[in-house]
Write a protein that holds these residues in place. Structure first.
Motif, short mmCIF file in Angstrom:
data_model
loop_
_atom_site.label_atom_id
_atom_site.label_comp_id
_atom_site.label_asym_id
_atom_site.label_seq_id
_atom_site.Cartn_x
_atom_site.Cartn_y
_atom_site.Cartn_z
N VAL A 262 0.85 -1.19 0.00
CA VAL A 262 0.00 0.00 0.00
C VAL A 262 0.89 1.23 0.00
O VAL A 262 1.70 1.42 0.91
CB VAL A 262 -0.95 0.02 1.21
N PRO B 169 8.19 6.53 -2.67
CA PRO B 169 9.47 5.88 -2.97
C PRO B 169 9.62 4.51 -2.31
O PRO B 169 10.17 3.59 -2.92
CB PRO B 169 10.52 6.85 -2.43
N ARG C 103 9.91 17.75 -2.20
CA ARG C 103 10.10 17.00 -0.94
C ARG C 103 11.55 16.55 -0.77
O ARG C 103 12.43 17.38 -0.69
CB ARG C 103 9.13 15.82 -0.86
N ILE D 32 9.18 26.03 2.79
CA ILE D 32 10.03 25.61 1.68
C ILE D 32 9.61 26.35 0.44
O ILE D 32 8.43 26.40 0.09
CB ILE D 32 9.84 24.12 1.37
N PRO E 26 13.72 16.54 8.77
CA PRO E 26 14.42 16.50 7.47
C PRO E 26 15.93 16.75 7.60
O PRO E 26 16.66 16.51 6.65
CB PRO E 26 13.78 17.62 6.66
C1 FAD Z 1 10.31 19.07 3.15
C2 FAD Z 1 10.80 17.69 3.17
C3 FAD Z 1 12.12 17.43 2.82
C4 FAD Z 1 12.60 16.14 2.84
N1 FAD Z 1 13.91 15.90 2.47
C5 FAD Z 1 14.38 14.64 2.43
C6 FAD Z 1 15.67 14.36 1.94
O1 FAD Z 1 16.39 15.26 1.50
N2 FAD Z 1 16.08 13.05 1.93
C7 FAD Z 1 15.28 12.03 2.37
O2 FAD Z 1 15.71 10.88 2.33
N3 FAD Z 1 14.03 12.28 2.82
C8 FAD Z 1 13.56 13.55 2.85
N4 FAD Z 1 12.27 13.79 3.23
C9 FAD Z 1 11.42 12.68 3.65
C10 FAD Z 1 10.84 11.94 2.46
O3 FAD Z 1 10.10 12.79 1.64
C11 FAD Z 1 9.97 10.82 3.01
O4 FAD Z 1 10.70 10.11 3.97
C12 FAD Z 1 9.53 9.86 1.92
O5 FAD Z 1 8.66 10.45 1.01
C13 FAD Z 1 8.83 8.65 2.55
O6 FAD Z 1 8.41 7.78 1.56
P1 FAD Z 1 7.24 6.77 1.81
O7 FAD Z 1 7.13 6.01 0.54
O8 FAD Z 1 7.46 6.06 3.09
O9 FAD Z 1 5.94 7.67 2.05
P2 FAD Z 1 5.21 8.73 1.09
O10 FAD Z 1 6.16 9.30 0.11
O11 FAD Z 1 4.50 9.65 1.99
O12 FAD Z 1 4.17 7.84 0.28
C14 FAD Z 1 3.01 7.31 0.87
C15 FAD Z 1 2.04 6.94 -0.23
O13 FAD Z 1 0.94 6.24 0.33
C16 FAD Z 1 -0.23 6.63 -0.34
N5 FAD Z 1 -1.38 6.37 0.54
C17 FAD Z 1 -1.65 6.94 1.73
N6 FAD Z 1 -2.79 6.46 2.23
C18 FAD Z 1 -3.27 5.56 1.35
C19 FAD Z 1 -4.44 4.73 1.30
N7 FAD Z 1 -5.36 4.74 2.28
N8 FAD Z 1 -4.62 3.92 0.24
C20 FAD Z 1 -3.70 3.91 -0.77
N9 FAD Z 1 -2.59 4.67 -0.77
C21 FAD Z 1 -2.38 5.49 0.27
C22 FAD Z 1 -0.01 8.10 -0.63
O14 FAD Z 1 -0.80 8.55 -1.73
C23 FAD Z 1 1.48 8.14 -0.97
O15 FAD Z 1 1.73 8.01 -2.35
C24 FAD Z 1 11.75 15.09 3.22
C25 FAD Z 1 10.43 15.35 3.56
C26 FAD Z 1 9.94 16.63 3.52
C27 FAD Z 1 8.50 16.90 3.86
#
Ligand code: FAD
Lengths: 76, 539
Positions: B36, B40, B70, B217, B324
């Motif tokens: 789900v 990334p 992000r 940002i 971050p």
């Molecule tokens: C300003 C900022 C700067 C950052 N800089 C860095 C950096 O330089 N380096 C770094 O490593 N990290 C950085 N991060 C952190 C990074 O963006 C996150 O750690 C990363 O996006 C996490 O990935 P993820 O796949 O776990 O979650 P997310 O990218 O949040 O993806 C979650 C996904 O789940 C989906 N979803 C949610 N609920 C449901 C549901 N009920 N049903 C189906 N789908 C659902 C959403 O649509 C989304 O696509 C930064 C974050 C921010 C906010």
């Protein structure tokens, strides 16, 4: 306590003390605090030994306990 | 704003909704693994499993890549993992690298540093790249695997509404633009982000420290003559009492980050004229720029108590969240799925007991705690929370201008480095005469070999590295085939230094995630068998 030197180790204690107090002459409380913070960091680097530093911090906090308690009493 | 909407890749549906066969079936279809979230981490989980032949479906409520840049900073270890997943090359080609950092305090530069990268590695210490590019490359990789017949599906606009957890499967209620359908997943990997609806549906905790601060940002596009460096300001005249950051991304996009405090009016702060005023104060009245993306974020440092709950396994931001500073969010999330995918495959194939998954918890919780510790420390330095904390912070910055000793104390974010699983239950014997850097639990240290980078020759399966010593031509144990990789003691000076030290030869057992499982100076079949058993959770 293990490695912290707690026996007298400063030659010319009166001279040192005078210099320490003199360092703060004419300074406000905030200015003094700024000087002290820099002094602590410079001395900490001179010591270098993490264990000694940890012991020194603990000793300082303990030694200040009565002051901390008294102030908390006043505020409470 | 500069570009018209639609031109920006994060506003274009990249994996639009399509009706799928599972919606036509009379009852819920049972799937091996459902991921789900197509952020990334979810994409990494899907690609990894599909590459290893495990059927996987990725569901996301959205159909676009990350809104705005992000994450922009990707470190070496995640790049190596992304190489293994077939996405690293494009990232490094597009990304920008930097080595010089400058630190400003008040109106003056207090010092600058050069990261002087270590030689003998395929990948740089890190690159800057917008998260939307990363996700786009990962979606392309999913398409490539699909086209090659790998068992992977990515379904946009599929939102999980409810989950029912059973002993041997999880039932999912999914809504789509064409109405709901149900699925059963033998395994569910929850990569649904920091607000993880699945975590809430299961009523699980997510405790930690809230930081009462906001950051604004602005991603600006400008033809500026700033060099490709990272500039960090403490208490600058254009943002008194707060911090600011300037960082370069590809396409002349600059990340500008302002700390703006706790009591703010979000709407006011996000008004274009107000952001422009801030930017002009920073970049000069004549600076010319376009705004690409604006956002205000707050953050917390926290993790779940356990990442695995029976058949539901959490990864990425859903499992842990950091500030971050130090870029540890996505970077550590990639290491979660890197750790999980091979274990889950072995369990699904019946080659390892389900208890192998406990080591995912042990190893990745250890890593999450390390990341939380580091990012909490950076946050305390950047945004001191007490008068004493600010007093020392300012003292360190002042001293750093004149005294080298104070510079290591300046903490504007510590570069994300991989954890070494020193205490892992999967670790086998060590030989302390070999270099510490490649001890059991450590990720492989890259080095040049005669046939290319070592890192490119590792991963996806268990391997025995036979370095300057003899091993049998085949090795198989407990149904797991182990590949033999023969290397000489003098592949390169870096290789010798990182893998042999003073020893004439060595034998390493490597895990599919490129971590060292065990090592010796010579091959011993019984010891190797025992180490493999241990590495797959058989003891
Ligand atoms: C300003 C900022 C700067 C950052 N800089 C860095 C950096 O330089 N380096 C770094 O490593 N990290 C950085 N991060 C952190 C990074 O963006 C996150 O750690 C990363 O996006 C996490 O990935 P993820 O796949 O776990 O979650 P997310 O990218 O949040 O993806 C979650 C996904 O789940 C989906 N979803 C949610 N609920 C449901 C549901 N009920 N049903 C189906 N789908 C659902 C959403 O649509 C989304 O696509 C930064 C974050 C921010 C906010």
């Amino acid at each position: 306590m293990g490695k912290l030197i707690t026996e007298p180790n400063i030659p010319d204690p009166d001279g040192f003390y005078e210099e320490l107090v003199g360092l703060h002459e004419g300074l406000t409380e905030a200015q003094s605090a700024a000087v002290n913070a820099r002094l602590v960091l410079i001395l900490a680097n001179q010591v270098g030994d993490r264990e000694v530093l940890a012991e020194a911090m603990e000793a300082a906090r303990k030694a200040a306990q009565s002051v901390i308690d008294r102030q908390e009493g006043q505020e409470g | 704003m500069a570009q018209s909407p639609g031109q920006r890749i994060f506003e274009t549906p990249l994996y639009p909704y399509r009706r799928c066969a599972d919606q036509e079936a009379g009852g819920p279809v049972r799937r091996k693994v459902v991921v789900v979230g197509a952020g990334p981490i979810g994409l990494a989980a899907g690609i990894d499993l599909a590459q290893q032949g495990v059927p996987v479906v990725i569901l996301d409520e959205n159909d676009k890549v990350s809104h705005g840049s992000r994450a922009i900073c990707f470190a070496k270890r995640p790049l190596e993992i992304l190489d293994r997943l077939g996405c690293g090359e494009r990232m490094v080609e597009k990304g920008v690298t930097w080595n010089i950092g400058k630190v400003f305090f008040g109106d003056r530069k207090v010092y600058e540093f050069d990261l002087l990268p270590e030689s003998g590695h395929k990948r740089p210490a890190f690159i800057n790249l917008q998260q939307y590019y990363l996700e786009q490359y990962m979606v392309d990789r999913v398409r490539e695997l699909e086209a090659a017949g790998a068992p992977i599906e990515l379904r946009g606009k599929n939102c999980i509404e409810a989950v029912g957890v059973h002993d041997d499967h999880v039932r999912l209620e999914i809504s789509t633009p064409e109405g709901p359908y149900n699925l059963e997943a033998e395994w569910l990997i929850a990569c649904d982000g920091a607000r993880s609806p699945i975590r809430s549906m299961l009523g699980l905790d997510f405790v930690g420290k809230v930081f009462e601060d906001n950051f604004l940002i602005a991603d600006v596009v400008m033809e500026a003559d700033f060099p490709t460096e990272r500039w960090f300001w403490f208490d600058p005249p254009f943002n008194p009492g707060q911090s600011a950051l300037l960082h370069k991304q590809p396409d002349n996009v600059w990340r500008i980050d302002f700390q703006i405090g706790w009591d703010i009016d979000r709407e006011e702060e996000l008004k274009e004229e107000n952001v422009r005023r801030r930017l002009h104060a920073m970049l000069g009245e004549d600076a010319k720029f376009d705004l690409e993306w604006l956002s205000i974020y707050t953050f917390q440092c926290r993790r779940m108590e356990k990442f695995r709950h029976g058949r539901v396994i959490f990864a990425g931001d859903a499992a842990h969240q950091v500030s971050p500073f130090g870029a540890r969010g996505a970077n550590s999330g990639f290491q979660d799925t890197d750790n999980l995918a091979w274990k889950l495959r072995l369990v699904i194939e019946g080659k390892a007991p389900e208890s192998l998954l406990e080591s995912y918890d042990a190893e990745r919780i250890f890593a999450a705690d390390e990341n939380i510790l580091n990012s909490t420390r950076s946050t305390e330095f950047i945004t001191p929370k007490s008068p004493a904390s600010r007093l020392f912070r300012d003292a360190v910055l002042d001293l750093s201008e004149h005294f080298a000793f104070a510079r290591p104390l300046v903490n504007a974010g510590r570069l994300s480095v991989p954890s070494v699983y020193d205490e892992s239950p999967l670790n086998g014997p060590d030989d302390a005469a070999l270099p510490r850097r490649t001890r059991p639990g450590a990720p492989a240290a890259d080095a040049p070999t005669r046939e290319g980078w070592l890192i490119d020759r590792l991963g996806n399966r268990f391997q025995i590295l036979a370095i300057g010593t003899d091993v049998p031509p085949h090795f198989e144990e407990a149904g797991v085939e182990v590949e033999i990789l023969r290397l000489s003691a003098d592949e390169s000076p870096e290789f010798r230094e990182r893998w042999l030290g003073e020893a004439p030869g060595a034998v390493y057992l490597m895990r599919p995630d490129q971590h060292v499982a065990a090592r010796w100076q010579a091959f011993d079949a019984a010891a190797m068998r025992a180490a493999l058993h241990r590495a797959i959770g058989l003891e």
